[in-house]
Design a protein around this motif. Sequence first.
Motif: not given
Length: 91
Positions: A5, A16, A20, A44-46, A62, A64-66, A76
């Motif tokens: 991040g 991002a 989110e 990434g994804s949320v 949630y 959060d993958q980056v 997390r």
Amino acid sequence: ASAAGARLDESDRHAAVHAEYEALESTAAGAAREWRNPATGRRGSVTPGPAYSVNQYTCRDYVDQVTVDGRPEILRATACRQPDGSWRPIS
């Protein structure tokens, strides 16, 4: 913030943060809201969990993958919806 991040530039962070918000606001539990920045190649994804109530606030856990430089990092967290409609991380 995670090491990945910290390496995101402003345009990455904008993508991002938008993903989110959309994930927390209107994405079904367990469904990923993905983002990608074509300018940097970062993505990434949320993935939000189910909504629940804490002290009259709606909250969601949630994931959060980056992915930066081909390495995924996972964070997390939990966010609660504020009276102004924004989501504030609480963990």
